[in-house]
Design a protein around this motif. Structure first.
Motif, mmCIF file in Angstrom:
data_model
loop_
_atom_site.group_PDB
_atom_site.id
_atom_site.type_symbol
_atom_site.label_atom_id
_atom_site.label_comp_id
_atom_site.label_asym_id
_atom_site.label_seq_id
_atom_site.Cartn_x
_atom_site.Cartn_y
_atom_site.Cartn_z
ATOM 1 N N LYS A 34 0.828 -1.293 -0.078
ATOM 2 C CA LYS A 34 0.013 -0.014 0.087
ATOM 3 C C LYS A 34 0.799 1.256 0.093
ATOM 4 O O LYS A 34 1.986 1.435 0.604
ATOM 5 C CB LYS A 34 -0.760 -0.089 0.950
ATOM 6 N N LYS A 35 0.522 2.141 -0.780
ATOM 7 C CA LYS A 35 1.476 3.100 -1.016
ATOM 8 C C LYS A 35 1.307 4.243 0.083
ATOM 9 O O LYS A 35 0.368 4.003 0.996
ATOM 10 C CB LYS A 35 0.899 3.971 -2.476
ATOM 11 N N ASP A 36 2.571 5.116 0.376
ATOM 12 C CA ASP A 36 2.484 5.962 1.629
ATOM 13 C C ASP A 36 2.568 5.083 2.804
ATOM 14 O O ASP A 36 1.979 5.949 3.789
ATOM 15 C CB ASP A 36 1.571 7.113 1.549
ATOM 16 N N THR A 37 3.142 4.022 3.053
ATOM 17 C CA THR A 37 3.354 3.416 4.189
ATOM 18 C C THR A 37 4.585 3.012 4.437
ATOM 19 O O THR A 37 5.568 3.108 3.444
ATOM 20 C CB THR A 37 2.442 2.145 4.149
ATOM 21 N N THR A 38 5.162 2.908 5.569
ATOM 22 C CA THR A 38 6.485 2.516 5.828
ATOM 23 C C THR A 38 7.090 1.247 5.290
ATOM 24 O O THR A 38 8.190 1.404 4.812
ATOM 25 C CB THR A 38 6.815 2.470 7.560
ATOM 26 N N TYR A 40 6.056 0.188 2.409
ATOM 27 C CA TYR A 40 6.025 0.461 1.060
ATOM 28 C C TYR A 40 7.639 1.128 0.496
ATOM 29 O O TYR A 40 8.205 0.680 -0.037
ATOM 30 C CB TYR A 40 5.023 1.496 0.426
ATOM 31 N N ARG A 41 7.685 2.209 1.475
ATOM 32 C CA ARG A 41 9.008 2.821 1.258
ATOM 33 C C ARG A 41 10.125 1.945 1.694
ATOM 34 O O ARG A 41 11.154 2.171 0.960
ATOM 35 C CB ARG A 41 9.030 3.995 2.487
ATOM 36 N N GLU A 42 10.115 0.887 2.648
ATOM 37 C CA GLU A 42 11.271 0.071 2.827
ATOM 38 C C GLU A 42 11.351 -1.119 1.591
ATOM 39 O O GLU A 42 12.630 -1.253 1.201
ATOM 40 C CB GLU A 42 11.028 -0.921 3.705
ATOM 41 N N TRP A 43 10.487 -1.385 1.192
ATOM 42 C CA TRP A 43 10.563 -2.310 -0.240
ATOM 43 C C TRP A 43 11.201 -1.508 -1.404
ATOM 44 O O TRP A 43 12.000 -1.891 -2.009
ATOM 45 C CB TRP A 43 8.945 -2.542 -0.536
ATOM 46 N N GLN A 44 10.594 -0.020 -1.597
ATOM 47 C CA GLN A 44 11.297 0.769 -2.434
ATOM 48 C C GLN A 44 12.624 0.846 -2.162
ATOM 49 O O GLN A 44 13.476 1.066 -3.180
ATOM 50 C CB GLN A 44 10.415 2.155 -2.625
ATOM 51 N N ARG A 45 12.973 1.287 -0.824
ATOM 52 C CA ARG A 45 14.515 1.480 -0.668
ATOM 53 C C ARG A 45 15.478 0.192 -1.127
ATOM 54 O O ARG A 45 16.440 0.265 -1.438
ATOM 55 C CB ARG A 45 14.448 1.918 0.757
#
Length: 65
Positions: A34-38, A40-45
């Motif tokens: 789910k976008k704009d969740t922690t 999500y950001r860790e996966w993207q990182r």
């Protein structure tokens, strides 16, 4: 399923090496969270880390910019 942030990072890192075939064309794996969740950001990182590591291996160190 509740994963730790480290596992999300590792999933994103591993996803860089995978592709999906859609309509007989290859596509990078999209972030499934789910976008704009922690998570999500860790996966993207993780995905970004794998991308830049691959880029440095191809072009040599310190060639990002």
């Amino acid at each position: 399923m509740n994963k730790s942030l480290t596992e999300h990072f590792e999933d994103g890192y591993d996803a860089f090496k995978r592709v999906q075939i859609r309509k007989n064309k290859f596509h990078a794996v999209a972030n499934p969270l789910k976008k704009d969740t922690t998570p999500y950001r860790e996966w993207q990182r993780g995905w970004n880390s794998a991308y830049f590591k691959n880029l440095e291996q191809l072009n040599g160190l310190r060639t990002r910019g």
